[in-house]
Design an enzyme around this catalytic site. Structure first.
Site, PDB file in Angstrom:
ATOM      1  N   ASP A 159      -8.777  -5.087  -5.661  1.00 46.42           N
ATOM      2  CA  ASP A 159      -8.159  -4.216  -4.485  1.00 46.42           C
ATOM      3  C   ASP A 159      -8.556  -2.769  -4.952  1.00 46.42           C
ATOM      4  OD1 ASP A 159      -6.547  -2.461  -3.032  1.00 46.42           O
ATOM      5  OD2 ASP A 159      -4.722  -3.629  -3.217  1.00 46.42           O
ATOM      6  N   HIS A 200      -7.432  -5.786  -0.751  1.00 46.49           N
ATOM      7  CA  HIS A 200      -6.352  -4.766  -0.517  1.00 46.49           C
ATOM      8  C   HIS A 200      -5.635  -5.199   0.585  1.00 46.49           C
ATOM      9  CE1 HIS A 200      -4.087  -1.034  -0.387  1.00 46.49           C
ATOM     10  NE2 HIS A 200      -4.356  -0.912   1.048  1.00 46.49           N
ATOM     11  N   SER A 248       0.879  -1.163   0.126  1.00 43.95           N
ATOM     12  CA  SER A 248      -0.086  -0.111  -0.002  1.00 43.95           C
ATOM     13  C   SER A 248       0.689   1.270   0.209  1.00 43.95           C
ATOM     14  CB  SER A 248      -1.016  -0.183   1.137  1.00 43.95           C
ATOM     15  OG  SER A 248      -2.059   0.997   1.060  1.00 43.95           O
TER      16      SER A 248
END
Length: 579
Positions: free
Chosen positions: A456, A536, A398
């Protein structure tokens, strides 16, 4: 500390003369398993040039549990003097066919073309079109994949690609360069005819010139070598090694060209007089011993240290870790977003003008700010005398993925590393910069992979400028003409349907921008938003943050509703029910 002292003094209390009792010199505190358990040992000195190493026993219940469960994990080799059973190469004795199959695929296997193996070999003269390469030339190679892809480039007279492949240190860039060659139908037909000859020459030189690899090949005598790749039905069998069908040729989906070539080479080398001693050594071993003889290289990264950096106006934590790999490589692993306030700050930064990155494009304001906070520390690590010559793998999840990409690019631009020493592999990386940044990044960072799971949703933030020429389609692609909008750099590896060992994936190299063949084509709705959040957070079957917090404990159970993103998922599901 008290425990170790107590044990040592208890043992040594039998020494009646105080002058002969051991003298404590020092203690060493070592983290020795995936739970970071303490395996302390102490050094004592005795008269007469003697020392004592006293090692502590099990300390915690979790460590005891780990020890107990390890009884169900295959054993590992101890200098070849025990029974090594943990294999990257799976050996199966098929009850149906009565044959023994050596199933391999990963580059840790000696039989893989990606496996490191230095050798010298001449080019295959009759394959070459270019006058420059008509003379047979003996060159040095670092793996059989390099030799193979080099000849593929020569076939189409692409001398630049051939030079890039020969100069590359790692097999994946070689493979990608070979895939990108501009080949006509005639070229493809000719390559199909000649490629097996090239592969044969590569593997023959590889095993002829490397003793340890040759011994491993000899140990498969009487067995069938099988490239168990689910993605390759030509060189492999089109089935993964975990699939029971891999143990029966009638169930294969591929031709296993590589396995057939390796079997042929083994038989040829087996009968050569110069390898007589090795042959006789292997013949003394029974089949069971040979089956369990395939070693498992110690490739797990070793944690060196962690750095805690305050990286924004909220004093958010942008921790990164330094890990070491064999072969003079280090890993810089950067953590992702940790708190709801940090996520809010990131989200709001989308409304703040982007920041220039060395004049090579614009990057997100928050990513730029946090990068400037952590880069000095990362730079200090990379120029340290212990690691100044090491290759570097930058990675992160991320936000950590964006910071990894920026740090990799920065290390090249500031000459901390050259481009051949830098790799980037990120998970769930958002759009770090604009189109100009992405193009310049791809020019400098040759080895880069963004891995995306399913739908995601956060990997597609900040949102790109859509290409409205494709209306009325709902899933509009990103507009490659946009100069200012956020845009992903290459290369994307997208897992559309899960990330287990046999999951299919799609590789988009970015030649056409954010290719609509990969995750950019996904249209997230209110009803799928909750899954987008889970995708995610969950990569390769692990909830990333929870997995890290549990010290990478494989037995940890994961709660998809835990944490602030879990609560956001719950809210999105409630909203979906209401509407």
């Amino acid at each position: 500390m008290i425990f170790v002292h107590f044990c040592a003094l208890f043992v040594f209390s039998s020494f009646p003369n105080p002058q002969t009792r051991p003298k404590l010199i020092t203690q060493f505190f070592v983290r020795c398993d995936h739970l970071n358990s303490d395996c302390t040992f102490a050094l004592f000195e005795l008269p007469g040039e003697q020392v004592v190493i006293a090692i502590r026993g099990t300390r915690t219940m979790s460590q005891l549990f780990f020890e107990t469960m390890s009884a169900f994990i295959p054993d590992t080799s101890f200098h070849g003097l025990g029974e090594p059973k943990m294999k990257h190469t799976r050996v199966q004795n098929s009850p149906k066919t009565g044959k023994v199959y050596v199933l391999f695929y990963e580059d840790d296997s000696a039989f893989s073309n990606f496996h490191p193996a230095k050798f010298e070999a001449a080019t295959v003269k009759k394959l070459v079109n270019s006058e420059k390469f008509q003379e047979e030339e003996t060159l040095k190679w670092n793996c059989s994949e390099q030799y193979f892809m080099y000849h593929k480039a020569l076939l189409v007279n692409d001398q630049n690609a051939a030079k890039f492949i020969h100069d590359s240190k790692y097999p994946m860039p070689m493979k990608m360069a070979g895939r990108k060659l501009n080949m006509t139908r005639n070229d493809l037909e000719k390559w199909s005819e000649k490629s097996r000859e090239v592969m044969y020459q590569a593997c023959l030189a590889k095993f002829s010139q490397n003793l340890e690899l040759r011994k491993l090949l000899f140990r498969t005598k009487g067995m069938i070598l099988v490239e168990a790749s689910g993605n390759d039905a030509i060189w492999g069998i089109g089935i993964w090694k975990e699939d029971p069908r891999a143990q029966n040729e009638d169930s294969w989906h591929g031709t296993n060209w590589l396995g057939i070539i390796l079997d042929k080479i083994r038989e040829e080398l087996w009968d050569k007089p110069e390898f007589k001693n090795e042959k006789e050594e292997i013949e003394k071993e029974n089949v069971e011993t040979r089956i369990i003889s395939f070693p498992n290289p110690q490739t797990r990264p070793k944690l060196i240290t962690q750095f805690f950096v305050r990286c924004d106006h909220l004093n958010s934590d942008c921790t990164f870790a330094l890990l070491e790999l064999p072969g003079e490589q280090v890993v810089i692993a950067i953590r992702g977003t940790r708190t709801m306030s940090q996520l809010f700050f990131e989200t709001m930064s989308a409304f703040i003008p982007d920041t220039s990155f060395h004049g090579l494009g614009e990057v997100n304001y928050y990513f730029s700010m946090t990068h400037k906070s952590i880069w000095p520390k990362i730079r200090d690590v990379l120029i340290h005398s212990n690691y100044s010559n090491h290759d570097v793998i930058f990675t992160g999840h991320s936000l950590g993925g964006s910071l990894a990409a920026l740090s990799a690019f920065e290390s090249i631009l500031t000459n901390v590393r050259n481009e051949s020493q830098v790799k980037v592999v990120t998970l769930a990386e958002p759009r770090t910069g604009n189109r100009k940044f992405a193009k310049n990044f791809d020019k400098s960072v040759k080895y880069s992979f963004r891995i995306i799971n399913g739908i995601d949703v956060l990997a597609h933030l900040p949102p790109c400028h859509k290409d409205y020429r494709f209306l009325p389609r709902v899933d509009l692609p990103c507009d490659p003409r946009s100069r200012d909008g956020p845009y992903h750099h290459s290369t994307e590896v997208w897992y559309p349907d899960g990330m287990n060992e046999t999951a299919k994936y799609i590789v988009c190299d970015g030649n056409q921008g954010e290719e609509h063949f990969c995750s950019d084509r996904v249209h997230v709705t209110v009803s799928s938003f909750g899954k987008g959040i889970t995708d995610h957070r969950k990569y390769f079957g692990k909830m990333v943050s929870q997995y890290g917090n549990a010290n990478c404990n494989q037995n940890r159970t994961f709660d998809e509703n835990e944490g602030f993103l879990g609560k956001l998922k719950i809210v999105s599901e409630l909203i979906n029910k209401v509407i």
